[in-house]
Motif scaffolding. Structure first.
Motif, PDB file in Angstrom:
ATOM      1  N   UNK A  95      27.859   5.211 -31.769  1.00 45.79           N
ATOM      2  CA  UNK A  95      27.763   5.765 -30.422  1.00 45.79           C
ATOM      3  C   UNK A  95      27.941   4.671 -29.363  1.00 45.79           C
ATOM      4  N   UNK A  96      28.394   5.102 -28.197  1.00 47.79           N
ATOM      5  CA  UNK A  96      28.524   4.191 -27.057  1.00 47.79           C
ATOM      6  C   UNK A  96      27.181   4.215 -26.337  1.00 47.79           C
ATOM      7  N   UNK A  97      26.480   3.109 -26.407  1.00 44.16           N
ATOM      8  CA  UNK A  97      25.164   3.005 -25.759  1.00 44.16           C
ATOM      9  C   UNK A  97      25.296   2.031 -24.589  1.00 44.16           C
ATOM     10  N   UNK A  98      24.881   2.491 -23.417  1.00 47.14           N
ATOM     11  CA  UNK A  98      25.023   1.653 -22.228  1.00 47.14           C
ATOM     12  C   UNK A  98      23.863   1.871 -21.270  1.00 47.14           C
ATOM     13  N   UNK A  99      23.722   0.908 -20.376  1.00 47.08           N
ATOM     14  CA  UNK A  99      22.735   0.962 -19.308  1.00 47.08           C
ATOM     15  C   UNK A  99      23.512   0.819 -18.000  1.00 47.08           C
TER      16      UNK A  99
END
Length: 144
Positions: A95-99
């Motif tokens: 998954x693309x996990x970002x903040x």
């Protein structure tokens, strides 16, 4: 499926101050694994978006040029503009996990231009850099 195991926080303070130089709009952390995640910035609210990839990867298109943003990289955009970002199941790591953090205000443009002219809209930065630690702290405090 768009996974929302993380949360988004919207800030509504400073409503009594007319035209603050900088106003924090939202901060959040997301984990995306679906091609249905696609944001076209041409018709969105006026703001600045700083987004940093924690793991996986996503795609951002700036002025027609496609960039893969993977762990340790991110982008800084002025919205609205002719940009878009999305998750491509064929090209991106799931998954693309970002903040991220979104903000607005008359005091932002000069800083945006300074950063864009220095490093561009796409950047690579260590996760222990002060800017990323500060972003993480803003998100953490919003969750309290």
């Amino acid at each position: 499926m768009i996974s929302n195991i993380f949360k988004k926080y919207r800030f509504d303070f400073l409503s009594g101050i007319k035209n603050p130089p900088v106003k924090l709009l939202t901060t959040g952390m997301e984990e995306i694994d679906s091609a249905s995640y696609h944001l076209d910035n041409r018709h969105r609210e006026e703001c600045y978006l700083f987004q940093y990839t924690l793991s996986g990867s996503g795609t951002v298109v700036i002025k027609g040029v496609k960039h893969i943003v993977n762990e340790g990289s991110g982008f800084f955009l002025k919205i609205p503009d002719d940009d878009e970002y999305f998750f491509d199941q064929k090209e991106n790591l799931s998954p693309w996990r970002f903040i991220y953090i979104k903000f607005c205000g008359d005091g932002c443009l000069d800083y945006y231009n300074l950063i864009k002219d220095s490093v561009g809209n796409i950047f690579r930065i260590n996760g222990n850099a002060k800017s990323i630690l500060a972003l993480s702290e803003i998100y953490r405090r919003a969750t309290l």
